[in-house]
Design an enzyme around this catalytic site. Structure first.
Site, short mmCIF file in Angstrom:
data_model
loop_
_atom_site.label_atom_id
_atom_site.label_comp_id
_atom_site.label_asym_id
_atom_site.label_seq_id
_atom_site.Cartn_x
_atom_site.Cartn_y
_atom_site.Cartn_z
N TYR A 141 36.87 37.59 42.67
CA TYR A 141 37.64 37.06 43.09
C TYR A 141 36.90 36.20 44.75
CZ TYR A 141 40.29 41.62 41.79
OH TYR A 141 40.87 42.33 41.02
N HIS A 156 46.62 51.63 43.93
CA HIS A 156 45.83 52.98 44.12
C HIS A 156 43.85 52.54 44.94
CE1 HIS A 156 45.18 53.30 39.76
NE2 HIS A 156 43.55 52.47 40.16
#
Length: 488
Positions: free
Chosen positions: A258, A171
């Site tokens: 990340y 989502h």
């Protein structure tokens, strides 16, 4: 319509309830069967009681069964939804705790980085067991909807090695679009049209239109910097927007782990995060949040059960993809969303074997991806770094190859920015030994790893991280909720 949906990991109580009520918002789906399965009878009992209460309160013919026998739950299922957390909070705590000893500070640790890679090692053997059972006893061509992280690794394994029709669902895109619509002053997120593409948790809004008007980089930066809340909570995301020229779907905390640039030193971490909520970069934030949520649910369960007596309101159907995909497949009402699938040419400048997240349309013919998308070069470069880690991690999990696993961790962007090769080798040994109960494919590697650890001279430290908070008690949570209610 009458068909069967199996939910694996149904003990993820809040999420299972959301999926359940979303699906029952489709008028044609009242007469279907939900088969719940989990390794915890306790959790299964709680969620089944809640779903039974919903069915009773809404006078529905919907059938709900629950069993710890996964194969039985999958028998005859047309759709299988997974929201499992292999190893639970116990293994997850090691995903955060052990890397901290080597200077690696993660906010979430469930996608890549040291924690996400080990999470994938625990998940992939189980995912392949799911796929084996789906092929054996589910409907022919049953569809597997994976919500579990690490999304790309799990989906990669299910498609490439599990040989099951699989789509990964998240989502993040919807939440990012809601933010953009808000800062641009839209009355509704529906006024924003966008193309968002990349890989899960590194997806990029490469085209934006508000009521048909193109939105450029400068306007978007100005809108975020002027927002009284997001300008403080999303500092890192805004910095990436300025440098890359496009906005990332992922929260400040997710995105920070990340990349190799923002969490490499403690002073840098505190500069870029915000402590108003876990999702903005707190050390081990999601672990703390998950622990508090589970404790709260266990304590306040009677309230959750009571709330299940309310009528289902279709106007409150969430934007989670699952119910909309099922509706499109079964009724041919077309749905547009963002899906995790094998690339195969969808994104021109990412590897063909990668699991990408990109726009697609669903109807009775299946999921049809919009092909021929080219990412900005910086976005593609960042995604490729993660894809290379994901590929090695999947292959290591399949083969039980601890040497390849160490190479995967070594090549992770944040790990590589913080740790030396010697530290990585010892950290992986330590994590594999600590999590051996959930890593059957590494059983033969554990004795040698223990031996190496007994002789290691690599120094570690006991470090809580740059921005760690303690798990709050039920009393503290109650007081906070009461204060918020009073203020609101």
């Amino acid at each position: 319509m009458s068909f069967k949906i199996a939910i694996i990991g149904a003990g993820s109580v809040g999420f299972t309830k959301k999926l359940f009520t979303d699906i029952l918002c489709v008028p044609e789906f009242k007469d279907i069967e939900f088969a719940l399965t989990d390794i915890s009878e306790h959790n299964l009992g709680m969620i089944k009681a809640i779903l039974d209460r919903i069915v009773e309160a809404n006078k529905l013919p919907t059938r709900v069964t629950a069993t710890t026998d996964r194969r039985k739950a999958l028998e005859g299922a047309r759709y299988v939804i997974s929201c499992v957390r292999v190893g639970g909070l116990e293994a997850y705590a090691d995903d955060i705790r052990i890397p901290l000893k080597y200077g690696i500070d993660q906010c979430v640790g469930d996608t890549i980085c040291a924690g996400g890679i080990l999470y994938g090692q625990r998940n992939i053997p189980v995912i392949l067991d799911f796929c084996k059972d789906i092929r054996a006893v589910a409907e022919t061509d049953a569809k597997f909807l994976n919500y579990a992280n690490p999304m790309a690794m799990n989906t990669w394994a299910a498609i490439e090695y599990g040989k099951v029709d699989t789509v990964g669902l998240c989502h993040g895109v919807q939440h990012g679009a809601e933010q953009i619509a808000e800062v641009l002053g839209a009355k509704s997120p529906k006024e924003l049209d966008y193309v968002c593409s990349g890989i899960n948790h590194q997806t990029w809004f490469i085209e934006l239109r508000l009521n048909g008007r193109p939105i450029g980089k400068d306007e978007l930066i100005a809108a975020f910097e002027a927002h009284p809340v997001y300008s403080k909570q999303e500092k890192l995301r805004i910095d990436v927007l300025k440098r890359f020229g496009v906005y990332s779907t992922e929260s400040n905390g997710h995105l920070s782990e990340y990349l190799p640039w923002y969490r490499k030193r403690p002073d840098e971490i505190t500069r870029w995060i915000d402590m108003s909520d876990w999702i903005h970069g707190e050390t081990g934030g999601y672990l703390r949040y998950s622990t508090e949520t589970r404790n709260w649910f266990e304590t306040e369960y009677p309230q959750f059960l009571e709330a299940a007596s309310k009528p289902i309101d279709p106007a409150k159907r969430s934007n989670e993809h699952a119910s909309h995909i099922l509706e499109a497949l079964e009724t041919n009402r077309v749905y547009r969303g963002h899906f995790n699938v094998k690339n195969n040419g969808v994104i021109t400048n990412l590897p063909q074997d990668a699991i990408i997240e990109s726009p697609g349309f669903v109807d009775r013919f299946g999921i049809n991806m919009a092909a021929g998308i080219t990412l900005p070069e910086a976005c593609a470069a960042t995604c490729i770094s993660s894809i290379n880690v994901q590929r090695m991690s999947v292959h290591a999990a399949i083969a039980g190859d601890i040497d390849l696993l160490k190479l995967a961790v070594l090549h992770d962007p944040l790990v590589g920015a913080v740790s030396t090769p010697e530290e990585v080798w010892q950290m992986v040994d330590e994590m594999v030994v600590a999590q051996a109960a959930w890593l059957p494919q590494y059983a033969n590697a554990v004795p040698a790893a223990k031996e190496r650890l007994s002789k290691s001279r690599v120094k570690t430290r006991e470090w809580a991280g740059a921005a760690r908070r303690s798990v709050r008690s039920i009393e503290e949570l109650r007081a906070e909720k009461a204060a918020l209610k009073q203020a609101g």
